[in-house]
Design an enzyme around this catalytic site. Structure first.
Site, PDB file in Angstrom:
ATOM      1  N   ARG A  55      17.058  30.918  36.020  1.00  0.00           N
ATOM      2  CA  ARG A  55      15.691  30.500  35.646  1.00  0.00           C
ATOM      3  C   ARG A  55      15.221  30.674  34.363  1.00  0.00           C
ATOM      4  O   ARG A  55      14.528  29.729  33.743  1.00  0.00           O
ATOM      5  CB  ARG A  55      15.008  31.646  36.522  1.00  0.00           C
ATOM      6  N   TYR A 107      -2.978   9.446  37.497  1.00  0.00           N
ATOM      7  CA  TYR A 107      -2.041   9.358  38.698  1.00  0.00           C
ATOM      8  C   TYR A 107      -2.621   9.976  39.781  1.00  0.00           C
ATOM      9  O   TYR A 107      -3.378  11.209  39.749  1.00  0.00           O
ATOM     10  CB  TYR A 107      -0.774  10.062  38.256  1.00  0.00           C
ATOM     11  N   ASP A 177       0.414  12.321  29.318  1.00  0.00           N
ATOM     12  CA  ASP A 177       1.405  12.171  30.448  1.00  0.00           C
ATOM     13  C   ASP A 177       1.904  10.823  29.712  1.00  0.00           C
ATOM     14  O   ASP A 177       1.426   9.786  30.012  1.00  0.00           O
ATOM     15  CB  ASP A 177       0.496  11.851  31.670  1.00  0.00           C
ATOM     16  N   LYS A 202      10.756   9.001  37.009  1.00  0.00           N
ATOM     17  CA  LYS A 202      10.363   7.649  36.909  1.00  0.00           C
ATOM     18  C   LYS A 202      11.460   7.314  35.803  1.00  0.00           C
ATOM     19  O   LYS A 202      12.481   7.075  36.345  1.00  0.00           O
ATOM     20  CB  LYS A 202       8.928   7.594  36.406  1.00  0.00           C
TER      21      LYS A 202
HETATM   22  C1  LIG Z   1       4.719  10.145  39.589  1.00  0.00           C
HETATM   23  C2  LIG Z   1       3.838  10.640  38.460  1.00  0.00           C
HETATM   24  C3  LIG Z   1       3.510  12.005  38.327  1.00  0.00           C
HETATM   25  C4  LIG Z   1       4.001  13.069  39.299  1.00  0.00           C
HETATM   26  O1  LIG Z   1       5.355  12.933  39.146  1.00  0.00           O
HETATM   27  P1  LIG Z   1       6.466  13.732  40.240  1.00  0.00           P
HETATM   28  O2  LIG Z   1       7.776  13.496  39.538  1.00  0.00           O
HETATM   29  O3  LIG Z   1       6.332  12.647  41.425  1.00  0.00           O
HETATM   30  O4  LIG Z   1       5.932  15.000  40.751  1.00  0.00           O
HETATM   31  C5  LIG Z   1       2.794  12.299  37.195  1.00  0.00           C
HETATM   32  N1  LIG Z   1       2.241  11.264  36.506  1.00  0.00           N
HETATM   33  C6  LIG Z   1       2.607  10.309  36.576  1.00  0.00           C
HETATM   34  C7  LIG Z   1       1.709   9.077  35.489  1.00  0.00           C
HETATM   35  C8  LIG Z   1       3.385   9.615  37.511  1.00  0.00           C
HETATM   36  O5  LIG Z   1       3.500   8.349  37.529  1.00  0.00           O
END
Ligand SMILES: *Cc1c(COP(=O)(O)O)cnc(C)c1O
Length: 380
Positions: A55, A107, A177, A202
């Site tokens: 961890r 998001y 983000d 992604k």
């Molecule tokens: C998908 C997404 C998230 C969340 O990510 P997960 O891996 O699905 O938990 C956060 N911000 C953006 C811009 C996203 O496209």
């Protein structure tokens, strides 16, 4: 947590392809070994190999955390179990009662989390629509600004340097983000942001086979706090998933280049289609949103696609189409969504690495079937 020390003069594509190579000093494995061990033997009392418990730190995770930090121009990288756990980790830094400003178009999962934190009385969130709106809403009470650029799904762009300067003037942190553009196309820390988060599910992972998140900072203070928070809360990326992320990252530049090239062609083709009312594409990255002439056409259009898969998510090698109203953004109240342009006629494309001609053909034939369907309805 990982601290990078050996910055090299290599170009980005070289650094990416080389991730993990030479990390195995014992056997010279070129592909990073997957260390499944939860715990590590101490050579003696008060001694450590640098790894005590997975961890806190894991050798496979450390390879990907080092790579993520370098890629985003930071010195501290953290690999988490999902994008949402990356966002959550960042908000662990703030005391109860903190006030935040976040970009309006966001998001859906981040919006849901911020709403839950507000409902629980832990934090307060307000939303801004533009850089001017942000400047107006900032105050000495703002703990941090959280933004996406381009935004999801309306592709609004916000100048990170301006947002960073505005936040700094009030002593607020800037959190970006960077999921949509990735460090290949945008490096928020270099533009003045304090913390970068990613859904590595992604583009960074890139193959729709992994849930992962990333948090990166260049600040010693924030790096230490994030390390302590992640060790405390424990939503770390597993060693196997760390290996998958390493494998995905090796081709990040190649993929982004091809996906962006395809997206530019797709956006140009969409703009010529009479059934397409509006196209949202900032001429960078591989995310495109568009509006059909009528919301009633969405169902037939989706059913007519053969190559694009109707599915949530984005950034993978396979092209996907998403309907934000019922999928990614369903948790934002309908009235609110519509008020800022996320209407029922909006569709979002994630363009993959396929041949652009095939992608364009698929959209064209589906639009043709949709308009034929319209004619039939009219005749009846
Ligand atoms: C998908 C997404 C998230 C969340 O990510 P997960 O891996 O699905 O938990 C956060 N911000 C953006 C811009 C996203 O496209």
């Amino acid at each position: 947590m990982s601290t990078t020390t050996n910055q090299t003069t290599w170009q980005e594509a070289t650094k990416l392809a080389q991730i993990g190579n030479r990390s195995d000093k014992q056997h010279g494995a070129v592909s990073t070994p997957i260390y499944l061990s939860a715990t590590y033997a101490h050579p003696g009392l008060g001694q450590s190999t640098g790894f005590d418990y997975s961890r806190t730190a894991n050798p496979t995770r450390q390879v990907v955390e080092t790579a993520l930090a370098q890629l985003e121009n930071g010195r501290f990288g953290f690999a988490t179990s999902s994008g949402m756990s990356a966002v959550q980790l960042v908000f662990e830094l703030f005391p109860a009662g903190s006030k935040f400003l976040a970009s309006r178009d966001l998001y859906g999962g981040s919006y849901r989390y911020f709403d839950a934190l507000t409902q629980a009385g832990r934090f307060q969130f307000a939303y801004f629509d533009s850089i001017d709106d942000l400047k107006q809403q900032l105050s000495q009470e703002t703990a941090a600004v959280f933004l996406e650029t381009p935004t999801n799904p309306l592709m609004n762009e916000i100048d990170i340097s301006q947002a960073a300067a505005a936040a700094k003037a009030y002593g607020a942190l800037l959190i970006v983000d960077n999921t949509f553009l990735t460090p290949i196309l945008q490096k928020p820390l270099a533009l003045g942001a304090d913390i970068v988060v990613h859904s590595a599910t992604k583009f960074l992972g890139g193959h729709n086979d992994l849930l992962a998140g990333a948090v990166i900072t260049d600040s010693d203070e924030l790096g230490e706090k994030l390390a302590a928070a992640l060790n405390t809360t424990g939503a770390v990326l597993s060693s196997f998933d760390s290996w998958l992320l390493i494998r995905g990252l090796k081709t990040l530049k190649l993929r982004m280049t091809q996906q962006e090239k395809n997206a530019k062609k797709l956006a140009a083709a969409l703009r010529k289609e009479p059934l397409v009312k509006e196209v949202f594409y900032p001429e960078k990255g591989s995310m495109i949103s568009f509006k059909l002439a009528k919301a009633e056409q969405v169902s037939v259009f989706l059913a007519s696609l053969n190559l694009f898969t109707f599915a949530e998510s984005l950034g993978g090698v396979e092209s996907l189409i998403t309907y934000p109203s019922t999928q990614t953004h369903a948790d934002i109240p309908e009235e609110l969504r519509i008020s800022y342009g996320l209407t029922a006629d909006l569709l979002r494309l994630s363009i993959g690495i396929e041949d652009a001609a095939d992608l364009i053909d698929d959209i064209r034939q589906a639009l043709w079937k949709t308009s034929e369907g319209d004619k039939n309805t009219r005749i009846r």
